[in-house]
Design an enzyme around this catalytic site. Structure first.
Site, PDB file in Angstrom:
ATOM      1  N   CYS A 197     -20.228  37.216  26.840  1.00  0.00           N
ATOM      2  CA  CYS A 197     -19.300  37.748  25.851  1.00  0.00           C
ATOM      3  C   CYS A 197     -18.950  39.184  26.238  1.00  0.00           C
ATOM      4  O   CYS A 197     -19.823  39.982  26.561  1.00  0.00           O
ATOM      5  CB  CYS A 197     -19.830  37.765  24.424  1.00  0.00           C
ATOM      6  SG  CYS A 197     -20.094  36.127  23.756  1.00  0.00           S
ATOM      7  N   ARG A 213     -17.248  37.756  31.652  1.00  0.00           N
ATOM      8  CA  ARG A 213     -18.435  37.652  30.809  1.00  0.00           C
ATOM      9  C   ARG A 213     -18.372  36.457  29.861  1.00  0.00           C
ATOM     10  O   ARG A 213     -19.333  36.167  29.134  1.00  0.00           O
ATOM     11  CB  ARG A 213     -18.613  38.936  29.997  1.00  0.00           C
ATOM     12  CG  ARG A 213     -18.773  40.168  30.842  1.00  0.00           C
ATOM     13  CD  ARG A 213     -18.877  41.393  29.995  1.00  0.00           C
ATOM     14  NE  ARG A 213     -20.115  41.396  29.230  1.00  0.00           N
ATOM     15  CZ  ARG A 213     -21.256  41.938  29.648  1.00  0.00           C
ATOM     16  NH1 ARG A 213     -21.303  42.524  30.820  1.00  0.00           N
ATOM     17  NH2 ARG A 213     -22.328  41.903  28.902  1.00  0.00           N
ATOM     18  N   TRP A 216     -18.363  33.643  25.211  1.00  0.00           N
ATOM     19  CA  TRP A 216     -19.100  32.568  25.881  1.00  0.00           C
ATOM     20  C   TRP A 216     -19.908  31.922  24.764  1.00  0.00           C
ATOM     21  O   TRP A 216     -20.813  32.531  24.186  1.00  0.00           O
ATOM     22  CB  TRP A 216     -20.016  33.141  26.960  1.00  0.00           C
ATOM     23  CG  TRP A 216     -20.709  32.081  27.749  1.00  0.00           C
ATOM     24  CD1 TRP A 216     -20.198  31.383  28.813  1.00  0.00           C
ATOM     25  CD2 TRP A 216     -22.038  31.583  27.541  1.00  0.00           C
ATOM     26  NE1 TRP A 216     -21.139  30.478  29.268  1.00  0.00           N
ATOM     27  CE2 TRP A 216     -22.266  30.574  28.517  1.00  0.00           C
ATOM     28  CE3 TRP A 216     -23.057  31.876  26.642  1.00  0.00           C
ATOM     29  CZ2 TRP A 216     -23.465  29.868  28.611  1.00  0.00           C
ATOM     30  CZ3 TRP A 216     -24.250  31.163  26.729  1.00  0.00           C
ATOM     31  CH2 TRP A 216     -24.444  30.184  27.709  1.00  0.00           C
ATOM     32  N   ASN A 259     -21.919  40.570  20.738  1.00  0.00           N
ATOM     33  CA  ASN A 259     -22.451  39.974  21.960  1.00  0.00           C
ATOM     34  C   ASN A 259     -23.953  39.870  21.768  1.00  0.00           C
ATOM     35  O   ASN A 259     -24.619  40.876  21.512  1.00  0.00           O
ATOM     36  CB  ASN A 259     -22.124  40.880  23.159  1.00  0.00           C
ATOM     37  CG  ASN A 259     -22.851  40.459  24.426  1.00  0.00           C
ATOM     38  OD1 ASN A 259     -23.254  39.315  24.567  1.00  0.00           O
ATOM     39  ND2 ASN A 259     -23.013  41.384  25.344  1.00  0.00           N
ATOM     40  N   GLY A 260     -24.488  38.654  21.857  1.00  0.00           N
ATOM     41  CA  GLY A 260     -25.923  38.451  21.668  1.00  0.00           C
ATOM     42  C   GLY A 260     -26.167  37.211  20.834  1.00  0.00           C
ATOM     43  O   GLY A 260     -25.270  36.376  20.665  1.00  0.00           O
ATOM     44  N   GLU A 297     -29.920  29.370  47.821  1.00  0.00           N
ATOM     45  CA  GLU A 297     -28.763  30.180  47.451  1.00  0.00           C
ATOM     46  C   GLU A 297     -27.460  29.441  47.786  1.00  0.00           C
ATOM     47  O   GLU A 297     -26.516  29.427  46.992  1.00  0.00           O
ATOM     48  CB  GLU A 297     -28.844  31.545  48.166  1.00  0.00           C
ATOM     49  CG  GLU A 297     -27.666  32.466  47.959  1.00  0.00           C
ATOM     50  CD  GLU A 297     -27.298  32.702  46.506  1.00  0.00           C
ATOM     51  OE1 GLU A 297     -28.098  32.410  45.613  1.00  0.00           O
ATOM     52  OE2 GLU A 297     -26.165  33.144  46.265  1.00  0.00           O
ATOM     53  N   LYS A 304     -24.595  28.301  44.947  1.00  0.00           N
ATOM     54  CA  LYS A 304     -23.209  28.794  45.118  1.00  0.00           C
ATOM     55  C   LYS A 304     -22.256  27.620  45.105  1.00  0.00           C
ATOM     56  O   LYS A 304     -21.227  27.619  44.435  1.00  0.00           O
ATOM     57  CB  LYS A 304     -23.133  29.550  46.447  1.00  0.00           C
ATOM     58  CG  LYS A 304     -22.223  30.699  46.512  1.00  0.00           C
ATOM     59  CD  LYS A 304     -22.772  32.001  46.006  1.00  0.00           C
ATOM     60  CE  LYS A 304     -23.519  31.937  44.713  1.00  0.00           C
ATOM     61  NZ  LYS A 304     -24.237  33.107  44.354  1.00  0.00           N
ATOM     62  N   GLU A 327     -22.094  25.750  41.584  1.00  0.00           N
ATOM     63  CA  GLU A 327     -21.509  26.459  40.442  1.00  0.00           C
ATOM     64  C   GLU A 327     -19.987  26.574  40.524  1.00  0.00           C
ATOM     65  O   GLU A 327     -19.324  26.599  39.504  1.00  0.00           O
ATOM     66  CB  GLU A 327     -22.162  27.824  40.220  1.00  0.00           C
ATOM     67  CG  GLU A 327     -21.844  28.912  41.214  1.00  0.00           C
ATOM     68  CD  GLU A 327     -22.492  30.254  40.839  1.00  0.00           C
ATOM     69  OE1 GLU A 327     -22.967  30.940  41.739  1.00  0.00           O
ATOM     70  OE2 GLU A 327     -22.511  30.612  39.644  1.00  0.00           O
ATOM     71  N   HIS A 340     -40.380  12.881  51.255  1.00  0.00           N
ATOM     72  CA  HIS A 340     -41.296  12.586  50.149  1.00  0.00           C
ATOM     73  C   HIS A 340     -40.527  12.150  48.906  1.00  0.00           C
ATOM     74  O   HIS A 340     -40.991  12.325  47.792  1.00  0.00           O
ATOM     75  CB  HIS A 340     -42.184  13.808  49.883  1.00  0.00           C
ATOM     76  CG  HIS A 340     -43.036  14.159  51.068  1.00  0.00           C
ATOM     77  ND1 HIS A 340     -44.091  13.386  51.480  1.00  0.00           N
ATOM     78  CD2 HIS A 340     -42.939  15.153  51.979  1.00  0.00           C
ATOM     79  CE1 HIS A 340     -44.630  13.903  52.572  1.00  0.00           C
ATOM     80  NE2 HIS A 340     -43.934  14.984  52.897  1.00  0.00           N
ATOM     81  N   LYS A 357     -20.800  35.751  33.627  1.00  0.00           N
ATOM     82  CA  LYS A 357     -21.650  36.714  34.323  1.00  0.00           C
ATOM     83  C   LYS A 357     -22.453  37.526  33.306  1.00  0.00           C
ATOM     84  O   LYS A 357     -22.049  37.622  32.161  1.00  0.00           O
ATOM     85  CB  LYS A 357     -20.743  37.651  35.127  1.00  0.00           C
ATOM     86  CG  LYS A 357     -21.383  38.109  36.409  1.00  0.00           C
ATOM     87  CD  LYS A 357     -20.382  38.731  37.319  1.00  0.00           C
ATOM     88  CE  LYS A 357     -21.037  39.236  38.576  1.00  0.00           C
ATOM     89  NZ  LYS A 357     -21.506  38.177  39.458  1.00  0.00           N
TER      90      LYS A 357
HETATM   91  C1  F6R Z   1     -25.012  32.856  40.660  1.00  0.00           C
HETATM   92  C2  F6R Z   1     -25.242  34.022  39.816  1.00  0.00           C
HETATM   93  C3  F6R Z   1     -26.357  33.983  38.845  1.00  0.00           C
HETATM   94  C4  F6R Z   1     -27.009  35.370  38.684  1.00  0.00           C
HETATM   95  C5  F6R Z   1     -28.054  35.342  37.571  1.00  0.00           C
HETATM   96  C6  F6R Z   1     -28.774  36.669  37.435  1.00  0.00           C
HETATM   97  O1  F6R Z   1     -23.982  33.054  41.547  1.00  0.00           O
HETATM   98  O2  F6R Z   1     -24.520  34.982  39.868  1.00  0.00           O
HETATM   99  O3  F6R Z   1     -27.315  33.038  39.203  1.00  0.00           O
HETATM  100  O4  F6R Z   1     -27.602  35.724  39.891  1.00  0.00           O
HETATM  101  O5  F6R Z   1     -27.418  35.048  36.370  1.00  0.00           O
HETATM  102  O6  F6R Z   1     -27.891  37.703  37.144  1.00  0.00           O
HETATM  103  P1  F6R Z   1     -28.280  39.209  37.361  1.00  0.00           P
HETATM  104  O7  F6R Z   1     -28.429  39.409  38.832  1.00  0.00           O
HETATM  105  O8  F6R Z   1     -27.160  39.990  36.779  1.00  0.00           O
HETATM  106  O9  F6R Z   1     -29.590  39.430  36.660  1.00  0.00           O
END
Ligand code: F6R
Length: 609
Positions: free
Chosen positions: A2, A27, A73, A97-98, A480, A484, A487, A503, A604
């Site tokens: 948010c 966000r 969000w 936000n929260g 990783e 990527k 998502e 396994h 994010k």
């Molecule tokens: C994936 C991604 C998330 C963040 C995770 C932690 O591409 O961006 O998995 O890495 O939400 O976020 P931060 O680093 O802001 O604590």
């Protein structure tokens, strides 16, 4: 999660709010809304979907110099206009936000006051509560509300009878503020402040910011005025724009060599030997001398950087290192003491679970060090030590440059620690540091080959399932690569330690299933090649990633596609290989016609638990 913004000043508030919301959209993008003080009172406009939808709905005449805006969000209550913020009850209009954890109990208590919610949100209950406590004195209402609210919140609140004033308060969720000639601004992230000022402050928890067009007054809940600690932003608007790239993600992938150089530069001590130096960060060698155990905790991509950090640290330091996802660390009753160093990793510095893990580590007496990108963020402020990555603003939801900058921080820490602990000589550290210094250039060489990844992504585009395999560092990187890809492409993908496939998971490898096999590490190279043969024998479409200089010869037809990284010490291969995996995910998402920067259901800066 948010994005919230408040503007009070000399420009058209609705336009400023919409610009700010567009900048904060990463966000959350389920719905958006604004509320402005106008001649006829407080006017609210909301819309489901992105900020652009809201913009289309705004009436041409909504003249105002003061208002609040929100991009959501969804947590409590589905994606609908009625659940979109701002929420209004009586005198109170607010954005949040929260998560208010005790919303149900509060709603019950408010029932007999005649306040019946129309939405399914916890936020509306907060609006009802504050309205029920308000009799003209905002500070009194907020003081009493804070006593009752449980959970996390950043609120911007307008009281109908206090025209052109916004009150802000927060606990847990972020809120930053700045003043400028154009007016006063508050937002979830400094990205939305940049157009106004490079000087800002973080609103401390449980303090109130009273925002008017000329000033922002910060007060304790008892009304005592306090002076906020000012911070400066070191990058400008262009750092938070696409600058000719189609997507933020592509731009941020390209920014990695520079982000790594910026992260390295202040920590390079040149002399006879090139050693990492943390004097400017205030990290003394005693920290390493007093540590016999390291615990790394983080979420998502940041946790994957931690997995790489663990391999590196155990290899070079020979002390036990554990990695735990922050949401589990919190509840695992971790065994820590004053000899333990807990490293928390976070791009945003606001991830709720990581922040809670940090607080727990401190409570248990461990020393804490944060690897963080956002200056002044909660995690940075609450850790004993901070090592900032200087990746600049990361806007795409999928993290790229923050990840490789986090790796850089781990390499720097490990090299210094190994030197201090006598595990590596000055000369050895210096050689490693030279290697690390060259990583940016190697990454640039991989970026020059991006068309190859673009072409190759066409083969991944129709996939329904996809597997990444690797061993040791390549396994950490596979995790990783997998997050990527899934998502942003919505292709189901899994990362497997290559030796673990047989396994159970090998049953999923059938004709044409893509397998991305990372084989950059010489010590496990032969074993990796055997694993590649196993999946190929089951019909997998194998993309093999190796490194120039891998000494073991391999047959030509061992894979369907072969990508070769520039030569480097094995230790540095994750940097170059990461670019390949990021580009494959990026182009596959683009070919599938998806919203690369804002994938569905995600956002994010995860400020909810
Ligand atoms: C994936 C991604 C998330 C963040 C995770 C932690 O591409 O961006 O998995 O890495 O939400 O976020 P931060 O680093 O802001 O604590």
């Amino acid at each position: 999660m948010c994005g919230i913004i408040g503007f009070c000043g000399y420009l058209d508030a609705k336009e400023e709010l919409v610009k700010g919301l567009a900048e904060l959209e990463y966000r959350g993008y389920d719905s958006a809304g604004i509320a402005c003080f106008t001649e006829s009172g407080i006017e609210i406009v909301k819309s489901v979907g992105k900020v652009a939808e809201l913009e289309n709905k705004l009436p041409p005449r909504m003249e105002s110099g003061c208002g609040i805006g929100h991009t959501r969000w969804a947590t409590h209550g589905g994606v609908s206009e009625v659940n979109a913020h701002p929420h209004q009850c009586g005198n109170v209009t607010l954005i949040h936000n929260g998560i208010i954890e005790n919303y149900h109990e509060l709603a019950k208590a408010l029932e007999n006051t005649g306040r019946i919610p129309v939405s399914r949100t916890d936020t509306e209950i907060a609006a009802m509560l504050i309205d029920s406590l308000y009799n003209g004195d905002a500070m009194e209402a907020l003081r009493r509300a804070v006593e009752r609210l449980k959970g996390a919140y950043a609120f911007c609140i307008m009281f109908a009878d206090q025209k052109d004033v916004i009150y802000c308060i927060r606990k847990g969720s972020p809120l930053v503020c700045c003043s400028s000639e154009e007016g006063s601004v508050v937002a979830s992230d400094m990205v939305a402040l940049l157009r106004y000022s490079k000087e800002y402050f973080v609103l401390p928890e449980y303090q109130v910011a009273k925002v008017t067009k000329n000033t922002i007054t910060v007060m304790e809940l008892d009304g005592t005025v306090v002076s906020p600690v000012m911070l400066s932003i070191h990058w400008d608007m262009s750092a938070a724009q696409k600058n000719g790239f189609k997507h933020y993600m592509l731009k941020e992938i390209h920014e990695q060599p520079e982000a790594i150089r910026r992260t390295l530069a202040p920590r390079l001590k040149k002399g006879k030997y090139l050693l990492p130096d943390f004097s400017e960060d205030g990290i003394q060698d005693e920290l390493f001398q007093d540590t016999n155990r390291i615990m790394i905790t983080a979420c998502g991509t940041a946790m994957h950087a931690g997995m790489m950090g663990r391999i590196l640290m155990e290899r070079l330091l020979r002390i036990p290192v554990n990695v735990e996802v922050a949401s589990e660390f919190r509840y695992a009753d971790p065994i820590l003491d004053e000899k333990s160093l807990v490293i928390v990793v976070s791009q945003s510095g606001e991830t709720a679970d990581t922040l809670a893990a940090l607080r727990l580590a401190r409570k248990r007496g461990a020393k804490t060090l944060a690897i963080v990108n956002v200056k002044g963020s909660s995690i940075a402020r609450e850790s004993d030590y901070v090592l900032y990555t200087h990746a600049g603003p990361e806007i795409a939801v999928a993290s790229t440059k923050a990840y490789t900058a986090q790796l850089t921080a781990f390499y720097l820490l490990t090299f210094r620690f190994a030197y201090v602990a006598g595990k590596l000589s000055e000369g050895q550290v210096s050689d490693y540091m030279k290697g690390l210094n060259e990583v940016g250039e190697l990454m640039e060489r991989v970026l020059e080959q991006k068309d190859k990844m673009k072409e190759l992504s066409k083969r991944l585009t129709p996939a329904q399932d996809l597997f990444f395999i690797g061993r040791s560092m390549d396994y950490a990187l596979s995790c990783e690569g997998s997050i990527k890809l899934k998502e942003i492409t919505y292709i189901h993908s899994e990362a497997y330690a290559a030796g673990e496939l047989k396994h159970g998971t090998l049953s999923l490898i059938t004709g044409g299933v893509p397998v991305i096999a990372l084989a950059t590490q010489e010590d496990v190279f032969a074993k990796m090649i055997s694993n590649v043969k196993e999946v190929r024998a089951r019909g997998a479409m194998v993309i093999l990633i190796t490194k120039e200089g891998n000494t073991t010869a391999i047959e030509k037809d061992i894979c369907d596609e072969h990508l070769i990284l520039p030569a480097s010490d094995d230790l540095f291969a994750p940097f170059t290989a990461a670019i390949i995996l990021q580009l494959l995910a990026y182009y596959t998402s683009s070919y599938r016609g998806l919203d690369v920067d804002q994938p569905r259901n995600l956002a994010k800066s995860v400020t909810v638990e």
